[in-house]
Design an enzyme around this catalytic site. Structure first.
Site, PDB file in Angstrom:
ATOM      1  N   CYS A   4      50.427  42.497  33.270  1.00 30.70           N
ATOM      2  CA  CYS A   4      49.089  41.978  33.606  1.00 30.70           C
ATOM      3  C   CYS A   4      48.625  41.018  32.507  1.00 30.70           C
ATOM      4  O   CYS A   4      48.517  41.420  31.340  1.00 30.70           O
ATOM      5  CB  CYS A   4      48.106  43.145  33.774  1.00 30.70           C
ATOM      6  SG  CYS A   4      46.392  42.609  33.899  1.00 30.70           S
ATOM      7  N   CYS A   7      45.496  42.193  30.648  1.00 29.60           N
ATOM      8  CA  CYS A   7      45.789  43.268  29.688  1.00 29.60           C
ATOM      9  C   CYS A   7      46.400  42.670  28.425  1.00 29.60           C
ATOM     10  O   CYS A   7      46.093  43.115  27.311  1.00 29.60           O
ATOM     11  CB  CYS A   7      46.747  44.299  30.295  1.00 29.60           C
ATOM     12  SG  CYS A   7      45.945  45.404  31.478  1.00 29.60           S
ATOM     13  N   ASP A  30      37.111  30.735  30.906  1.00 32.03           N
ATOM     14  CA  ASP A  30      38.141  30.480  31.913  1.00 32.03           C
ATOM     15  C   ASP A  30      38.921  29.217  31.540  1.00 32.03           C
ATOM     16  O   ASP A  30      38.352  28.229  31.085  1.00 32.03           O
ATOM     17  CB  ASP A  30      37.482  30.310  33.300  1.00 32.03           C
ATOM     18  CG  ASP A  30      38.487  30.465  34.432  1.00 32.03           C
ATOM     19  OD1 ASP A  30      38.396  31.466  35.153  1.00 32.03           O
ATOM     20  OD2 ASP A  30      39.370  29.592  34.570  1.00 32.03           O
ATOM     21  N   HIS A  46      42.594  48.760  32.531  1.00 27.12           N
ATOM     22  CA  HIS A  46      43.140  48.068  33.703  1.00 27.12           C
ATOM     23  C   HIS A  46      42.624  48.704  34.991  1.00 27.12           C
ATOM     24  O   HIS A  46      42.958  49.836  35.319  1.00 27.12           O
ATOM     25  CB  HIS A  46      44.672  48.082  33.702  1.00 27.12           C
ATOM     26  CG  HIS A  46      45.239  47.300  34.850  1.00 27.12           C
ATOM     27  ND1 HIS A  46      45.401  45.927  34.818  1.00 27.12           N
ATOM     28  CD2 HIS A  46      45.633  47.688  36.083  1.00 27.12           C
ATOM     29  CE1 HIS A  46      45.888  45.516  35.973  1.00 27.12           C
ATOM     30  NE2 HIS A  46      46.041  46.564  36.762  1.00 27.12           N
ATOM     31  N   ASN A  86      36.143  38.098  43.031  1.00 23.90           N
ATOM     32  CA  ASN A  86      37.081  37.981  44.146  1.00 23.90           C
ATOM     33  C   ASN A  86      37.901  39.261  44.187  1.00 23.90           C
ATOM     34  O   ASN A  86      38.530  39.625  43.192  1.00 23.90           O
ATOM     35  CB  ASN A  86      37.993  36.765  43.940  1.00 23.90           C
ATOM     36  CG  ASN A  86      37.225  35.457  43.942  1.00 23.90           C
ATOM     37  OD1 ASN A  86      36.327  35.268  44.762  1.00 23.90           O
ATOM     38  ND2 ASN A  86      37.545  34.560  43.025  1.00 23.90           N
ATOM     39  N   GLY A  92      40.987  35.472  47.514  1.00 25.63           N
ATOM     40  CA  GLY A  92      41.585  34.565  46.532  1.00 25.63           C
ATOM     41  C   GLY A  92      41.710  35.140  45.135  1.00 25.63           C
ATOM     42  O   GLY A  92      41.753  34.389  44.156  1.00 25.63           O
ATOM     43  N   HIS A  97      43.435  42.127  37.903  1.00 22.01           N
ATOM     44  CA  HIS A  97      42.735  42.936  36.902  1.00 22.01           C
ATOM     45  C   HIS A  97      41.267  42.590  37.118  1.00 22.01           C
ATOM     46  O   HIS A  97      40.896  41.398  37.024  1.00 22.01           O
ATOM     47  CB  HIS A  97      43.229  42.547  35.491  1.00 22.01           C
ATOM     48  CG  HIS A  97      42.587  43.303  34.358  1.00 22.01           C
ATOM     49  ND1 HIS A  97      43.332  43.975  33.393  1.00 22.01           N
ATOM     50  CD2 HIS A  97      41.291  43.490  34.013  1.00 22.01           C
ATOM     51  CE1 HIS A  97      42.515  44.527  32.514  1.00 22.01           C
ATOM     52  NE2 HIS A  97      41.265  44.241  32.860  1.00 22.01           N
ATOM     53  N   HIS A  99      37.719  41.352  37.325  1.00 25.62           N
ATOM     54  CA  HIS A  99      37.013  40.394  36.472  1.00 25.62           C
ATOM     55  C   HIS A  99      35.851  39.794  37.242  1.00 25.62           C
ATOM     56  O   HIS A  99      35.909  39.648  38.470  1.00 25.62           O
ATOM     57  CB  HIS A  99      37.951  39.291  35.965  1.00 25.62           C
ATOM     58  CG  HIS A  99      38.692  38.566  37.047  1.00 25.62           C
ATOM     59  ND1 HIS A  99      39.829  39.074  37.633  1.00 25.62           N
ATOM     60  CD2 HIS A  99      38.448  37.378  37.665  1.00 25.62           C
ATOM     61  CE1 HIS A  99      40.260  38.216  38.555  1.00 25.62           C
ATOM     62  NE2 HIS A  99      39.437  37.191  38.596  1.00 25.62           N
ATOM     63  N   HIS A 101      33.370  36.408  37.276  1.00 32.04           N
ATOM     64  CA  HIS A 101      33.157  35.047  36.791  1.00 32.04           C
ATOM     65  C   HIS A 101      31.651  34.874  36.552  1.00 32.04           C
ATOM     66  O   HIS A 101      30.853  35.108  37.473  1.00 32.04           O
ATOM     67  CB  HIS A 101      33.572  34.018  37.840  1.00 32.04           C
ATOM     68  CG  HIS A 101      35.018  34.081  38.261  1.00 32.04           C
ATOM     69  ND1 HIS A 101      35.948  33.144  37.891  1.00 32.04           N
ATOM     70  CD2 HIS A 101      35.684  34.967  39.045  1.00 32.04           C
ATOM     71  CE1 HIS A 101      37.124  33.437  38.432  1.00 32.04           C
ATOM     72  NE2 HIS A 101      36.993  34.541  39.145  1.00 32.04           N
TER      73      HIS A 101
HETATM   74  P1  AMP Z   1      40.475  34.869  40.414  1.00 30.26           P
HETATM   75  O1  AMP Z   1      41.038  33.704  41.181  1.00 30.26           O
HETATM   76  O2  AMP Z   1      39.137  35.324  40.861  1.00 30.26           O
HETATM   77  O3  AMP Z   1      41.488  35.990  40.319  1.00 30.26           O
HETATM   78  O4  AMP Z   1      40.232  34.337  38.942  1.00 30.26           O
HETATM   79  C1  AMP Z   1      41.205  34.289  37.963  1.00 30.26           C
HETATM   80  C2  AMP Z   1      40.728  33.288  36.941  1.00 30.26           C
HETATM   81  O5  AMP Z   1      41.467  33.505  35.754  1.00 30.26           O
HETATM   82  C3  AMP Z   1      40.933  31.816  37.328  1.00 30.26           C
HETATM   83  O6  AMP Z   1      39.669  31.177  37.341  1.00 30.26           O
HETATM   84  C4  AMP Z   1      41.849  31.277  36.245  1.00 30.26           C
HETATM   85  O7  AMP Z   1      41.525  29.974  35.875  1.00 30.26           O
HETATM   86  C5  AMP Z   1      41.619  32.262  35.113  1.00 30.26           C
HETATM   87  N1  AMP Z   1      42.707  32.432  34.165  1.00 30.26           N
HETATM   88  C6  AMP Z   1      44.004  32.714  34.448  1.00 30.26           C
HETATM   89  N2  AMP Z   1      44.707  32.864  33.311  1.00 30.26           N
HETATM   90  C7  AMP Z   1      43.830  32.675  32.289  1.00 30.26           C
HETATM   91  C8  AMP Z   1      43.941  32.705  30.871  1.00 30.26           C
HETATM   92  N3  AMP Z   1      45.100  32.955  30.259  1.00 30.26           N
HETATM   93  N4  AMP Z   1      42.827  32.451  30.132  1.00 30.26           N
HETATM   94  C9  AMP Z   1      41.650  32.195  30.745  1.00 30.26           C
HETATM   95  N5  AMP Z   1      41.481  32.175  32.075  1.00 30.26           N
HETATM   96  C10 AMP Z   1      42.553  32.405  32.839  1.00 30.26           C
END
Ligand code: AMP
Length: 113
Positions: A4, A7, A30, A46, A86, A92, A97, A99, A101
């Site tokens: 992950c 993680c 992000d 997690h 999401n 999407g 994990h 999260h 936004h």
């Molecule tokens: P979701 O599409 O809701 O699962 O959001 C995942 C978010 O994680 C996306 O907006 C990606 O741009 C962001 N993301 C993925 N990898 C990283 C990372 N290493 N550092 C910061 N953001 C990330």
């Protein structure tokens, strides 16, 4: 969870641009910002998605919203902000994990997507 990426960010194995951290949550910027302020707030534990929230672990969600309000104040999002989660493939969710936004610094349309 060994594979992950969030993680790995929590463990410091992948770098992140941190906005906030305490013993339970981490907030970081992000990589592909969708607004002038775009911060991800995640539990250190997690949890796969919002579909996995139960009576036992739901306190973390309240804590995440406290952190979101604090960050919104700190980033001077006085005109408003959006919190997005999401959950699952249809929504999407690309990182499995939990999260949230935190988006701000511009206006947003509704309904989303
Ligand atoms: P979701 O599409 O809701 O699962 O959001 C995942 C978010 O994680 C996306 O907006 C990606 O741009 C962001 N993301 C993925 N990898 C990283 C990372 N290493 N550092 C910061 N953001 C990330």
């Amino acid at each position: 969870m060994d594979d992950c990426i969030f993680c790995k960010i929590v463990k410091g194995e992948i770098p992140s641009n941190k906005a906030y951290e305490d013993d339970k949550v981490l907030a970081f910027y992000d990589l592909e910002p969708q607004a002038p302020v775009h911060i991800l707030i995640i539990p250190k534990e997690h949890i796969k998605s919002a579909a996995e929230i139960t009576e036992e672990n739901s306190a973390i969600v309240a804590h995440i919203f406290e952190v979101a309000a604090k960050l919104a104040k700190e980033k001077q999002l006085d005109g408003g902000f959006r919190i997005v989660n999401n959950a699952g493939d249809d929504a999407g969710q690309s990182v499995k994990h939990l999260h949230f936004h935190l988006l701000g610094g511009r206006t947003f349309g509704w309904p989303a997507g």
